[in-house]
Scaffold this motif. Structure first.
Motif, PDB file in Angstrom:
ATOM      1  N   ALA A   1       6.386  35.452  13.272  1.00 27.90           N
ATOM      2  CA  ALA A   1       5.187  35.717  13.063  1.00 27.90           C
ATOM      3  C   ALA A   1       5.963  35.394  11.134  1.00 27.90           C
ATOM      4  N   VAL A   2       6.544  35.370  10.229  1.00 24.30           N
ATOM      5  CA  VAL A   2       7.364  35.557   9.124  1.00 24.30           C
ATOM      6  C   VAL A   2       7.462  33.672   8.780  1.00 24.30           C
ATOM      7  N   ILE A   3       8.090  33.424  10.054  1.00 24.25           N
ATOM      8  CA  ILE A   3       8.469  31.661  10.406  1.00 24.25           C
ATOM      9  C   ILE A   3       7.638  30.861  10.269  1.00 24.25           C
ATOM     10  N   GLY A   4       6.758  31.542  11.238  1.00 26.52           N
ATOM     11  CA  GLY A   4       5.930  30.781  11.577  1.00 26.52           C
ATOM     12  C   GLY A   4       4.980  30.392  10.607  1.00 26.52           C
ATOM     13  N   LEU A   5       4.490  31.501   9.171  1.00 25.03           N
ATOM     14  CA  LEU A   5       3.797  30.885   8.273  1.00 25.03           C
ATOM     15  C   LEU A   5       5.106  30.048   6.961  1.00 25.03           C
ATOM     16  N   SER A   6       6.095  29.858   7.788  1.00 26.01           N
ATOM     17  CA  SER A   6       6.759  29.238   6.458  1.00 26.01           C
ATOM     18  C   SER A   6       7.263  28.158   6.437  1.00 26.01           C
ATOM     19  N   SER A   7       8.065  27.260   5.664  1.00 25.03           N
ATOM     20  CA  SER A   7       7.984  25.688   5.858  1.00 25.03           C
ATOM     21  C   SER A   7       9.440  25.663   5.904  1.00 25.03           C
ATOM     22  N   PRO A   8       9.978  25.014   6.847  1.00 21.97           N
ATOM     23  CA  PRO A   8      11.754  24.412   6.848  1.00 21.97           C
ATOM     24  C   PRO A   8      12.056  23.971   5.392  1.00 21.97           C
ATOM     25  N   PHE A   9      10.956  23.296   4.837  1.00 26.30           N
ATOM     26  CA  PHE A   9      11.734  22.485   4.154  1.00 26.30           C
ATOM     27  C   PHE A   9      11.420  22.819   2.646  1.00 26.30           C
ATOM     28  N   ASN A  10      11.279  24.359   2.769  1.00 29.69           N
ATOM     29  CA  ASN A  10      11.520  24.706   0.558  1.00 29.69           C
ATOM     30  C   ASN A  10      13.426  24.448  -0.084  1.00 29.69           C
TER      31      ASN A  10
ATOM     32  N   ILE B   1      12.213  22.043  21.596  1.00 27.71           N
ATOM     33  CA  ILE B   1      11.015  21.118  21.590  1.00 27.71           C
ATOM     34  C   ILE B   1      10.158  21.458  19.933  1.00 27.71           C
ATOM     35  N   ASN B   2       9.986  22.901  20.042  1.00 23.92           N
ATOM     36  CA  ASN B   2       9.484  23.221  18.531  1.00 23.92           C
ATOM     37  C   ASN B   2      10.036  23.061  17.613  1.00 23.92           C
ATOM     38  N   ALA B   3      11.177  23.123  17.762  1.00 25.62           N
ATOM     39  CA  ALA B   3      12.342  23.041  16.931  1.00 25.62           C
ATOM     40  C   ALA B   3      12.097  21.204  16.312  1.00 25.62           C
ATOM     41  N   GLN B   4      12.196  20.749  17.431  1.00 30.99           N
ATOM     42  CA  GLN B   4      12.194  18.350  16.753  1.00 30.99           C
ATOM     43  C   GLN B   4      11.638  17.915  16.646  1.00 30.99           C
ATOM     44  N   MET B   5       9.647  19.229  16.885  1.00 29.65           N
ATOM     45  CA  MET B   5       8.819  18.943  16.287  1.00 29.65           C
ATOM     46  C   MET B   5       8.158  19.208  14.906  1.00 29.65           C
ATOM     47  N   ILE B   6       8.649  20.370  14.736  1.00 29.83           N
ATOM     48  CA  ILE B   6       9.010  20.673  13.270  1.00 29.83           C
ATOM     49  C   ILE B   6       9.646  20.248  11.973  1.00 29.83           C
ATOM     50  N   PHE B   7      10.872  20.390  12.806  1.00 30.71           N
ATOM     51  CA  PHE B   7      11.092  19.650  11.675  1.00 30.71           C
ATOM     52  C   PHE B   7      12.576  18.625  12.414  1.00 30.71           C
ATOM     53  N   GLY B   8      12.563  18.158  13.533  1.00 28.84           N
ATOM     54  CA  GLY B   8      13.747  17.400  13.887  1.00 28.84           C
ATOM     55  C   GLY B   8      15.436  18.322  14.085  1.00 28.84           C
ATOM     56  N   LEU B   9      16.040  17.417  15.265  1.00 31.85           N
ATOM     57  CA  LEU B   9      16.967  18.704  14.929  1.00 31.85           C
ATOM     58  C   LEU B   9      18.464  18.162  14.679  1.00 31.85           C
TER      59      LEU B   9
ATOM     60  N   ILE C   1      19.077  22.426   7.777  1.00 31.54           N
ATOM     61  CA  ILE C   1      17.395  24.036   8.383  1.00 31.54           C
ATOM     62  C   ILE C   1      18.508  25.122   7.517  1.00 31.54           C
ATOM     63  N   LEU C   2      19.856  25.199   8.749  1.00 27.97           N
ATOM     64  CA  LEU C   2      20.404  25.954   8.721  1.00 27.97           C
ATOM     65  C   LEU C   2      20.919  26.970   7.245  1.00 27.97           C
ATOM     66  N   ARG C   3      20.814  26.067   6.417  1.00 29.97           N
ATOM     67  CA  ARG C   3      21.234  26.363   5.122  1.00 29.97           C
ATOM     68  C   ARG C   3      20.090  27.301   4.399  1.00 29.97           C
ATOM     69  N   THR C   4      18.812  26.787   4.733  1.00 29.17           N
ATOM     70  CA  THR C   4      17.169  27.786   3.957  1.00 29.17           C
ATOM     71  C   THR C   4      17.463  28.959   4.021  1.00 29.17           C
ATOM     72  N   PRO C   5      16.474  29.848   3.577  1.00 23.17           N
ATOM     73  CA  PRO C   5      15.720  30.884   4.027  1.00 23.17           C
ATOM     74  C   PRO C   5      15.083  30.927   5.666  1.00 23.17           C
ATOM     75  N   TYR C   6      14.461  29.376   5.957  1.00 23.42           N
ATOM     76  CA  TYR C   6      14.179  29.225   6.887  1.00 23.42           C
ATOM     77  C   TYR C   6      14.890  29.513   7.870  1.00 23.42           C
ATOM     78  N   GLY C   7      16.349  28.895   8.313  1.00 24.67           N
ATOM     79  CA  GLY C   7      16.956  28.536   8.794  1.00 24.67           C
ATOM     80  C   GLY C   7      18.110  29.933   9.140  1.00 24.67           C
ATOM     81  N   TRP C   8      17.877  31.206   7.837  1.00 22.51           N
ATOM     82  CA  TRP C   8      18.238  31.824   8.611  1.00 22.51           C
ATOM     83  C   TRP C   8      17.512  33.217   9.590  1.00 22.51           C
ATOM     84  N   MET C   9      16.412  32.984   9.159  1.00 25.25           N
ATOM     85  CA  MET C   9      15.749  33.482   9.850  1.00 25.25           C
ATOM     86  C   MET C   9      15.668  33.015  11.281  1.00 25.25           C
TER      87      MET C   9
END
Length: 118
Positions: A109-118, A25-33, A39-47
């Protein structure tokens, strides 16, 4: 000890299920499944992927020590609990599980401070 582990099992499974469900649910709300592959190709996605792998490893450790305890209790019923060889294996497994949990918390903690759209 075995009965205590078995009594915790349903609660543990319920909690893991709740965490997984709220994570989706959180993933859907943050970036949309539907954008997960991007997203998985970004540093956010790797984390995020690393966090999921670490949680899976934690579950593997829990399953390992549950099976190890069950086997050792069956094999050494007459031996006092504190003298059974299973304790060292369980301690190592629990130490690994705790290190993984610290990693998961750190990544969260790091993911919470990051943006998935970098």
């Amino acid at each position: 000890m075995l009965s205590e582990m078995h009594s915790f099992r349903p609660l543990g499974l319920l909690l893991v299920g709740i965490v997984a469900f709220t994570g989706v649910i959180n993933a859907q709300m943050i970036f949309g499944l539907e954008k997960l592959d991007l997203i998985l190709r970004t540093p956010y996605g790797w984390m995020l992927g690393a966090k999921i792998v670490m949680v899976a490893l934690m579950l593997g450790c829990a399953a390992y020590h549950a099976n190890k305890v069950r086997q050792q209790l069956a094999d050494n019923r007459d031996m006092p609990l504190h003298r059974r060889p299973v304790l060292s294996a369980i301690r190592l497994s629990l130490a690994n599980e705790m290190l993984l949990a610290l990693g998961v918390i750190g990544l969260a903690a790091v993911i919470g401070l990051s943006s998935p759209f970098n």
